[in-house]
Design a protein around this motif. Structure first.
Motif, PDB file in Angstrom:
ATOM      1  N   VAL A  28      43.949   3.512  57.242  1.00  0.00           N
ATOM      2  CA  VAL A  28      44.172   2.519  56.192  1.00  0.00           C
ATOM      3  C   VAL A  28      42.877   2.356  55.399  1.00  0.00           C
ATOM      4  N   ARG A  29      43.002   2.420  54.078  1.00  0.00           N
ATOM      5  CA  ARG A  29      41.833   2.218  53.218  1.00  0.00           C
ATOM      6  C   ARG A  29      42.168   1.121  52.213  1.00  0.00           C
ATOM      7  N   VAL A  30      41.198   0.283  51.928  1.00  0.00           N
ATOM      8  CA  VAL A  30      41.430  -0.822  51.003  1.00  0.00           C
ATOM      9  C   VAL A  30      40.542  -0.657  49.777  1.00  0.00           C
ATOM     10  N   GLY A  31      41.118  -0.835  48.618  1.00  0.00           N
ATOM     11  CA  GLY A  31      40.358  -0.789  47.378  1.00  0.00           C
ATOM     12  C   GLY A  31      40.735  -1.941  46.488  1.00  0.00           C
ATOM     13  N   LYS A  32      40.223  -1.930  45.263  1.00  0.00           N
ATOM     14  CA  LYS A  32      40.606  -2.997  44.351  1.00  0.00           C
ATOM     15  C   LYS A  32      41.151  -2.425  43.064  1.00  0.00           C
ATOM     16  N   THR A  33      41.984  -3.225  42.429  1.00  0.00           N
ATOM     17  CA  THR A  33      42.629  -2.855  41.188  1.00  0.00           C
ATOM     18  C   THR A  33      42.220  -3.866  40.134  1.00  0.00           C
ATOM     19  N   ILE A  34      41.755  -3.392  38.993  1.00  0.00           N
ATOM     20  CA  ILE A  34      41.420  -4.298  37.906  1.00  0.00           C
ATOM     21  C   ILE A  34      42.337  -3.968  36.733  1.00  0.00           C
ATOM     22  N   GLU A  35      43.184  -4.920  36.351  1.00  0.00           N
ATOM     23  CA  GLU A  35      44.069  -4.741  35.204  1.00  0.00           C
ATOM     24  C   GLU A  35      43.493  -5.522  34.040  1.00  0.00           C
ATOM     25  N   LEU A  36      43.429  -4.871  32.891  1.00  0.00           N
ATOM     26  CA  LEU A  36      42.891  -5.594  31.737  1.00  0.00           C
ATOM     27  C   LEU A  36      43.500  -5.098  30.442  1.00  0.00           C
ATOM     28  N   GLU A  37      43.463  -5.981  29.470  1.00  0.00           N
ATOM     29  CA  GLU A  37      43.937  -5.702  28.120  1.00  0.00           C
ATOM     30  C   GLU A  37      42.766  -5.280  27.262  1.00  0.00           C
ATOM     31  N   VAL A  38      42.912  -4.143  26.556  1.00  0.00           N
ATOM     32  CA  VAL A  38      41.879  -3.716  25.616  1.00  0.00           C
ATOM     33  C   VAL A  38      42.502  -3.664  24.234  1.00  0.00           C
ATOM     34  N   ASP A  39      41.825  -4.264  23.264  1.00  0.00           N
ATOM     35  CA  ASP A  39      42.381  -4.344  21.916  1.00  0.00           C
ATOM     36  C   ASP A  39      42.055  -3.085  21.122  1.00  0.00           C
ATOM     37  N   THR A  40      42.838  -2.020  21.388  1.00  0.00           N
ATOM     38  CA  THR A  40      42.718  -0.785  20.621  1.00  0.00           C
ATOM     39  C   THR A  40      44.075  -0.100  20.642  1.00  0.00           C
ATOM     40  N   ALA A  41      44.369   0.679  19.603  1.00  0.00           N
ATOM     41  CA  ALA A  41      45.665   1.348  19.531  1.00  0.00           C
ATOM     42  C   ALA A  41      45.589   2.784  20.030  1.00  0.00           C
ATOM     43  N   ASP A  42      44.399   3.253  20.325  1.00  0.00           N
ATOM     44  CA  ASP A  42      44.184   4.662  20.651  1.00  0.00           C
ATOM     45  C   ASP A  42      44.090   4.839  22.168  1.00  0.00           C
ATOM     46  N   ARG A  43      45.027   5.605  22.723  1.00  0.00           N
ATOM     47  CA  ARG A  43      45.052   5.808  24.177  1.00  0.00           C
ATOM     48  C   ARG A  43      43.753   6.412  24.696  1.00  0.00           C
ATOM     49  N   GLU A  44      43.264   7.418  23.984  1.00  0.00           N
ATOM     50  CA  GLU A  44      42.058   8.094  24.472  1.00  0.00           C
ATOM     51  C   GLU A  44      40.844   7.180  24.419  1.00  0.00           C
ATOM     52  N   ALA A  45      40.759   6.378  23.338  1.00  0.00           N
ATOM     53  CA  ALA A  45      39.656   5.423  23.245  1.00  0.00           C
ATOM     54  C   ALA A  45      39.757   4.411  24.386  1.00  0.00           C
ATOM     55  N   ALA A  46      40.989   3.986  24.698  1.00  0.00           N
ATOM     56  CA  ALA A  46      41.174   3.021  25.777  1.00  0.00           C
ATOM     57  C   ALA A  46      40.744   3.623  27.117  1.00  0.00           C
ATOM     58  N   ALA A  47      41.129   4.881  27.343  1.00  0.00           N
ATOM     59  CA  ALA A  47      40.751   5.530  28.604  1.00  0.00           C
ATOM     60  C   ALA A  47      39.240   5.696  28.698  1.00  0.00           C
ATOM     61  N   ALA A  48      38.610   6.079  27.569  1.00  0.00           N
ATOM     62  CA  ALA A  48      37.154   6.254  27.570  1.00  0.00           C
ATOM     63  C   ALA A  48      36.459   4.929  27.825  1.00  0.00           C
ATOM     64  N   GLN A  49      36.983   3.856  27.201  1.00  0.00           N
ATOM     65  CA  GLN A  49      36.369   2.548  27.417  1.00  0.00           C
ATOM     66  C   GLN A  49      36.549   2.099  28.862  1.00  0.00           C
ATOM     67  N   GLY A  50      37.744   2.377  29.428  1.00  0.00           N
ATOM     68  CA  GLY A  50      37.970   2.026  30.826  1.00  0.00           C
ATOM     69  C   GLY A  50      36.967   2.723  31.734  1.00  0.00           C
ATOM     70  N   GLU A  51      36.691   3.992  31.435  1.00  0.00           N
ATOM     71  CA  GLU A  51      35.726   4.711  32.252  1.00  0.00           C
ATOM     72  C   GLU A  51      34.324   4.115  32.103  1.00  0.00           C
ATOM     73  N   ALA A  52      33.950   3.781  30.855  1.00  0.00           N
ATOM     74  CA  ALA A  52      32.629   3.180  30.631  1.00  0.00           C
ATOM     75  C   ALA A  52      32.509   1.851  31.377  1.00  0.00           C
ATOM     76  N   MET A  53      33.568   1.052  31.343  1.00  0.00           N
ATOM     77  CA  MET A  53      33.533  -0.253  32.006  1.00  0.00           C
ATOM     78  C   MET A  53      33.449  -0.097  33.518  1.00  0.00           C
ATOM     79  N   ALA A  54      34.154   0.911  34.034  1.00  0.00           N
ATOM     80  CA  ALA A  54      34.092   1.155  35.476  1.00  0.00           C
ATOM     81  C   ALA A  54      32.686   1.566  35.887  1.00  0.00           C
ATOM     82  N   ARG A  55      32.062   2.448  35.076  1.00  0.00           N
ATOM     83  CA  ARG A  55      30.718   2.911  35.416  1.00  0.00           C
ATOM     84  C   ARG A  55      29.693   1.785  35.334  1.00  0.00           C
ATOM     85  N   GLU A  56      29.842   0.920  34.323  1.00  0.00           N
ATOM     86  CA  GLU A  56      28.819  -0.107  34.105  1.00  0.00           C
ATOM     87  C   GLU A  56      28.991  -1.314  35.017  1.00  0.00           C
ATOM     88  N   LEU A  57      30.232  -1.624  35.377  1.00  0.00           N
ATOM     89  CA  LEU A  57      30.436  -2.906  36.056  1.00  0.00           C
ATOM     90  C   LEU A  57      31.341  -2.834  37.288  1.00  0.00           C
TER      91      LEU A  57
END
Lengths: 80, 80
Positions: free
Chosen positions: B36-65
């Motif tokens: 059994v492994r436990v992790g965390k899930t962070i769901e958030l709203e990003v105000d952009t219409a571009d899927r790729e930009a949203a994915a890139a921002q999600g990656e940046a946010m994960a790396r920074e915080l």
């Protein structure tokens, strides 16, 4: 089979951890982020070959141990 | 766009919370449960219409915080 149980606070339940993360995003310059909610993911191996049995067991385990149904919702995914 | 960032401990990193849950499953009679492994899930709203930009921002946010890359891995999903 690998099961993933995702447990999130129900809508309307205050999520201080999410609020803190949202505030940190603002400080870091991510100004376009709306609501942030934090939940937990439990990944586990279940020794059964039947997908439906695995899903049913995942639901039973979530109800009995993993989720507090008063304030949390859960979802079960069977990965493989 | 809704983004989900899933953060899990890397393989090989001891997960005491997962171990405790695994033990509790045994006590409750779920005897066919493996690791059994436990992790965390962070769901958030990003105000952009571009899927790729949203994915890139999600990656940046994960790396920074959101993730501690020394001991954790993360995955970003763009939900809608």
């Amino acid at each position: 089979m690998k099961i993933r149980v995702n447990v999130m606070l129900k809508e309307g339940v205050l999520d201080p951890q999410g609020k803190a993360i949202g505030h940190a995003f603002e400080v870091l310059g991510f100004s376009n982020v709306g609501e942030v909610r934090v939940g937990k993911t439990i990944e586990l191996e279940v020794d059964t070959a039947d997908r439906e049995a695995a899903a049913a067991q995942g639901e039973a385990m979530a109800r009995e141990l993993l989720a507090n149904l008063v304030i949390e919702d859960f979802a079960v995914e069977v990965a493989e």
